[in-house]
Scaffold this motif. Structure first.
Motif, PDB file in Angstrom:
ATOM      1  N   GLY A   1       0.776  -1.233   0.000  1.00  0.00           N
ATOM      2  CA  GLY A   1       0.000   0.000   0.000  1.00  0.00           C
ATOM      3  C   GLY A   1       0.806   1.280   0.000  1.00  0.00           C
ATOM      4  O   GLY A   1       0.229   2.366   0.001  1.00  0.00           O
TER       5      GLY A   1
ATOM      6  N   THR B   1      -2.415  -3.265  10.313  1.00  0.00           N
ATOM      7  CA  THR B   1      -2.162  -2.212   9.327  1.00  0.00           C
ATOM      8  C   THR B   1      -3.301  -1.209   9.384  1.00  0.00           C
ATOM      9  O   THR B   1      -4.468  -1.593   9.415  1.00  0.00           O
ATOM     10  N   SER B   2      -2.951   0.079   9.420  1.00  0.00           N
ATOM     11  CA  SER B   2      -3.953   1.131   9.581  1.00  0.00           C
ATOM     12  C   SER B   2      -4.045   1.987   8.326  1.00  0.00           C
ATOM     13  O   SER B   2      -3.020   2.476   7.818  1.00  0.00           O
ATOM     14  N   GLU B   3      -5.253   2.188   7.833  1.00  0.00           N
ATOM     15  CA  GLU B   3      -5.450   3.033   6.651  1.00  0.00           C
ATOM     16  C   GLU B   3      -4.986   4.458   6.928  1.00  0.00           C
ATOM     17  O   GLU B   3      -4.521   5.166   6.029  1.00  0.00           O
ATOM     18  N   ARG B   4      -5.073   4.881   8.175  1.00  0.00           N
ATOM     19  CA  ARG B   4      -4.629   6.222   8.574  1.00  0.00           C
ATOM     20  C   ARG B   4      -3.142   6.418   8.316  1.00  0.00           C
ATOM     21  O   ARG B   4      -2.667   7.535   8.139  1.00  0.00           O
ATOM     22  N   TRP B   5      -2.381   5.289   8.292  1.00  0.00           N
ATOM     23  CA  TRP B   5      -0.942   5.359   8.097  1.00  0.00           C
ATOM     24  C   TRP B   5      -0.535   5.030   6.662  1.00  0.00           C
ATOM     25  O   TRP B   5       0.627   4.715   6.410  1.00  0.00           O
ATOM     26  N   ARG B   6      -1.479   5.142   5.747  1.00  0.00           N
ATOM     27  CA  ARG B   6      -1.133   4.937   4.332  1.00  0.00           C
ATOM     28  C   ARG B   6      -0.482   6.227   3.814  1.00  0.00           C
ATOM     29  O   ARG B   6      -1.020   6.946   2.968  1.00  0.00           O
ATOM     30  N   LYS B   7       0.653   6.534   4.383  1.00  0.00           N
ATOM     31  CA  LYS B   7       1.375   7.773   4.067  1.00  0.00           C
ATOM     32  C   LYS B   7       2.842   7.570   4.418  1.00  0.00           C
ATOM     33  O   LYS B   7       3.212   6.565   5.025  1.00  0.00           O
TER      34      LYS B   7
ATOM     35  N   ARG C   1       3.331  -2.635   8.847  1.00  0.00           N
ATOM     36  CA  ARG C   1       3.162  -2.629   7.396  1.00  0.00           C
ATOM     37  C   ARG C   1       4.492  -3.045   6.760  1.00  0.00           C
ATOM     38  O   ARG C   1       5.526  -2.454   7.027  1.00  0.00           O
TER      39      ARG C   1
ATOM     40  N   GLU D   1       1.760   1.432  13.522  1.00  0.00           N
ATOM     41  CA  GLU D   1       1.063   0.360  12.819  1.00  0.00           C
ATOM     42  C   GLU D   1       2.117  -0.646  12.378  1.00  0.00           C
ATOM     43  O   GLU D   1       3.315  -0.432  12.559  1.00  0.00           O
TER      44      GLU D   1
END
Length: 527
Positions: free
Chosen positions: A87, A515-521, A504, A502
């Motif tokens: 991701g 895995t956290s969507e908030r940490w897709r950065k 990943r 998280e």
């Protein structure tokens, strides 16, 4: 604020060498960039820390991934890379890699790189997370050595390329966010020298030697990332370290890489009780992404109290093993292990850094006229977890793109020669640098390894804080400079790992296992 330099110096008092391109590093990324620049007619100075033969490229066993097979396509390669990257891949960077990669590999073949063939057809194998057989290999398991031989012979023979070996680059020369060259130290004489370049390219490779167990050579001490960071460049994704699941664990033997291609040819992983375990952890079993295989191995080691698991190739025809993996077979035999009859003891070891100096699709960093490519760079082409055998391709594709972009930069820059100096550093402290280096490697292995927690990371940060005073002291020798760089980059890895709450890809937090969507950065750090 700590100094941006490791030594006191005055550029006006030092010998100087000028070129249009100053390329720092002699692996696949640096060599291909030098070759491409020379083809464009530029004068190139390429400096290497040791000899041109010492780099991670030389140790690359498995091969180079490229969609050249009859049933393969760049689109399939793209999807496999995105899946492995968990991701965090930059979609445009990956598309660039997989679409331009085949042409770069063809150029290598045209230069004389001899990949394995059956008749006139290239041989392809498969590695973890690949949906197709797309890994080209040479001499079985000596792909990197063959590529290095090909490129180094070509580059050394070019009249407008000056290859300077045993030159340790200490720091970049940056003024008003523009890079004008670098300060180096001759490792034979100990004398300082200024290298000026209108284009400066960091291709300094990886950082595996920050860890006590690594597949990387002695030169992989994260120098390029450290000197870029000190100079003010942005670094990104520093928390993502890939631990290769299968490095050799034998008394008296180095942590020699047992290529993922061995599992691609059918090898099985067994725990200390002889049980095959990977199907319990992932649907792709032994060919799951590297981070998953590494954690599965650590889990089995913890369950059985063993210091390794075992790779089993005894069910594969001995002649096939010896032909396909001559380097691995010979190395293990040297330590008394016949892999055609005996299990190979293996455990994870630090292998590859997904993070590095932040660049765009053309290799440009946040500092004008400073470029980076290969493992020292980061444009999120590998995301949180590199797809096997994409690293050699990365060096070719983005090294070549630097030269395309640099033509414009060369046309629009002045031949300025600003003055640089530093006189603020205190004398070198009387400390045991060898002990400090071993302590650092132990801390990174124990606290910032494949399994992380806030407590472990905090303990590592406390260690770096205790040694922060060194940033205001001069380093006399290259060994000391390496330790300074390892401290700098080890702290960056730890800080980024603490920030990312998280799990990943190559970053796994026992206290934040999801895995956290908030940490897709991305985590970007700057001095």
């Amino acid at each position: 604020m700590s100094s941006k330099y490791l030594v006191n110096f005055d550029s006006a008092e030092l010998p100087q060498e000028e070129a249009e391109y100053l390329i720092i590093g002699g692996g696949i990324a640096g060599l291909f960039t030098a070759w491409a620049a020379a083809q464009a007619g530029a004068r190139v100075t390429l400096v290497t820390k040791r000899s041109i033969a010492e780099s991670n490229t030389d140790r690359a066993q498995g091969g180079i991934a490229a969609a050249l097979g009859q049933h393969d396509s760049p689109e399939l390669h793209l999807q496999d890379t995105l899946i492995a990257g968990a991701g965090l891949c930059d979609h445009d960077a990956v598309r660039t890699l997989v679409t331009e990669g085949p042409e770069r590999v063809k150029e290598l073949i045209d230069m004389g790189a001899s990949f394995d063939r059956t008749g006139n057809q290239l041989c392809f194998t498969r590695e973890g997370c690949h949906s197709q057989d797309r890994i080209l290999h040479a001499q079985g398991d000596a792909t990197g050595a063959e590529i290095l031989r090909t490129l180094s012979q070509k580059v050394v023979a070019i009249p407008n390329v000056d290859v300077v070996e045993n030159m340790y680059v200490i720091d970049l020369l940056v003024k008003n966010n523009t890079c004008y060259g670098a300060l180096g130290m001759d490792q034979v004489t100990g004398k300082l020298k200024i290298f000026r370049g209108r284009i400066v390219v960091l291709a300094t490779g990886g950082s595996g030697r920050l860890y006590n167990y690594t597949t990387n050579p002695e030169v992989a001490t994260a120098d390029g990332i450290a000197l870029a960071y000190r100079a003010g460049a942005e670094v990104m994704d520093m928390e993502f370290i890939q631990f290769h699941p299968t490095s050799l664990v034998l008394p008296g033997a180095p942590r020699f890489l047992i290529s993922e291609a061995v599992r691609g040819e059918g090898a099985l992983l067994r725990n200390a009780r002889g049980e095959r375990f990977m199907p319990q952890y992932h649907g792709m079993a032994e060919l799951a992404p590297r981070d998953i295989v590494s954690r599965a191995i650590l889990s089995e080691m913890a369950k059985t109290g063993a210091d390794s698991v075992f790779l089993d190739v005894t069910h594969i025809a001995p002649d096939k093993i010896r032909e396909r993996f001559p380097t691995i077979t010979t190395t293990c035999s040297k330590y008394g292990l016949d892999i055609t009859k005996e299990l190979i003891p293996v455990a994870p070891a630090a292998h590859y850094m997904m993070g590095g100096v932040k660049t765009d699709l053309w290799g440009e960093t946040s500092i004008s006229r400073l470029f980076s490519c290969g493992e020292a760079s980061c444009l999120a082409v590998h995301g949180a977890n590199r797809l096997a055998s994409n690293s050699l391709l990365d060096g070719l594709v983005f090294g070549g793109r630097i030269v395309q972009r640099a033509a414009y930069v060369l046309e629009n820059t002045q031949r300025d020669k600003p003055h640089f100096h530093c006189e603020s550093l205190q004398p070198t402290p009387n400390i045991d640098y060898e002990f400090l280096r071993r302590k650092l490697q132990h801390i990174m292995g124990e606290k910032v390894g494949p399994l992380r927690t806030a407590l472990r990371l905090a303990e590592a940060l406390a260690f770096f804080e205790r040694w922060a005073f060194l940033k205001n002291h001069e380093a006399k020798e290259t060994f000391q400079m390496e330790v300074h760089n390892m401290l700098e980059v080890g702290e960056l890895i730890t800080e980024a790992a603490m920030m990312r709450t998280e799990s990943r890809g190559g970053h796994f937090r026992l206290d934040y296992p999801e895995t956290s969507e908030r940490w897709r950065k991305h985590v970007i750090l700057r001095h």
